[in-house]
Design a protein around this motif. Sequence first.
Motif, mmCIF file in Angstrom:
data_model
loop_
_atom_site.group_PDB
_atom_site.id
_atom_site.type_symbol
_atom_site.label_atom_id
_atom_site.label_comp_id
_atom_site.label_asym_id
_atom_site.label_seq_id
_atom_site.Cartn_x
_atom_site.Cartn_y
_atom_site.Cartn_z
ATOM 1 N N ARG A 100 1.193 12.376 -6.980
ATOM 2 C CA ARG A 100 0.888 13.307 -5.897
ATOM 3 C C ARG A 100 1.443 12.819 -4.569
ATOM 4 O O ARG A 100 2.055 13.576 -3.822
ATOM 5 C CB ARG A 100 -0.623 13.480 -5.798
ATOM 6 N N CYS A 101 1.242 11.548 -4.284
ATOM 7 C CA CYS A 101 1.759 11.000 -3.038
ATOM 8 C C CYS A 101 3.284 10.951 -3.061
ATOM 9 O O CYS A 101 3.931 11.148 -2.044
ATOM 10 C CB CYS A 101 1.178 9.616 -2.799
ATOM 11 N N LYS A 102 3.837 10.708 -4.201
ATOM 12 C CA LYS A 102 5.284 10.696 -4.340
ATOM 13 C C LYS A 102 5.849 12.075 -3.998
ATOM 14 O O LYS A 102 6.818 12.200 -3.249
ATOM 15 C CB LYS A 102 5.636 10.321 -5.788
ATOM 16 N N LYS A 112 0.822 -1.203 0.000
ATOM 17 C CA LYS A 112 0.000 0.000 0.000
ATOM 18 C C LYS A 112 0.853 1.250 0.000
ATOM 19 O O LYS A 112 1.987 1.251 0.475
ATOM 20 C CB LYS A 112 -0.896 0.010 1.241
ATOM 21 N N CYS A 113 0.281 2.288 -0.515
ATOM 22 C CA CYS A 113 0.933 3.585 -0.517
ATOM 23 C C CYS A 113 1.169 4.036 0.928
ATOM 24 O O CYS A 113 0.239 4.038 1.722
ATOM 25 C CB CYS A 113 0.039 4.587 -1.253
ATOM 26 N N PRO A 114 2.421 4.362 1.284
ATOM 27 C CA PRO A 114 2.723 4.767 2.653
ATOM 28 C C PRO A 114 2.104 6.105 3.027
ATOM 29 O O PRO A 114 2.052 6.465 4.196
ATOM 30 C CB PRO A 114 4.253 4.840 2.676
ATOM 31 N N ILE A 115 1.673 6.854 2.052
ATOM 32 C CA ILE A 115 1.115 8.182 2.315
ATOM 33 C C ILE A 115 -0.368 8.101 2.614
ATOM 34 O O ILE A 115 -0.839 8.611 3.614
ATOM 35 C CB ILE A 115 1.346 9.115 1.114
ATOM 36 N N CYS A 116 -1.125 7.456 1.737
ATOM 37 C CA CYS A 116 -2.576 7.471 1.878
ATOM 38 C C CYS A 116 -3.177 6.078 2.053
ATOM 39 O O CYS A 116 -4.375 5.938 2.216
ATOM 40 C CB CYS A 116 -3.207 8.173 0.679
ATOM 41 N N ARG A 117 -2.320 5.045 2.029
ATOM 42 C CA ARG A 117 -2.771 3.667 2.295
ATOM 43 C C ARG A 117 -3.622 3.072 1.179
ATOM 44 O O ARG A 117 -4.261 2.057 1.377
ATOM 45 C CB ARG A 117 -3.550 3.580 3.617
HETATM 46 ZN ZN LIG Z 1 -1.107 7.487 -2.061
#
Ligand SMILES: [Zn+2]
Length: 54
Positions: A25-27, A6-11
């Motif tokens: 964006r999360c990057k 999962k994305c560490p930023i937004c899961r």
């Molecule tokens: Zn994300």
Amino acid sequence: MTTTRKCPICRRPRAEEFTPFCSSRCKDRDLVRWLDDGYALPVPPSELDEDAEA
Ligand SMILES: [Zn+2]
């Protein structure tokens, strides 16, 4: 055995293209986060004082 990464930023489920994030964006957000941790980006004084003394 499959682990959903999962994305560490937004899961959200990450995207191959932006591994390990789900989107550009999360990057970017992760990059900003660790930049903020270390030091603030210098802001040109002219942008701050534009209204102060004109
Ligand atoms: Zn994300």
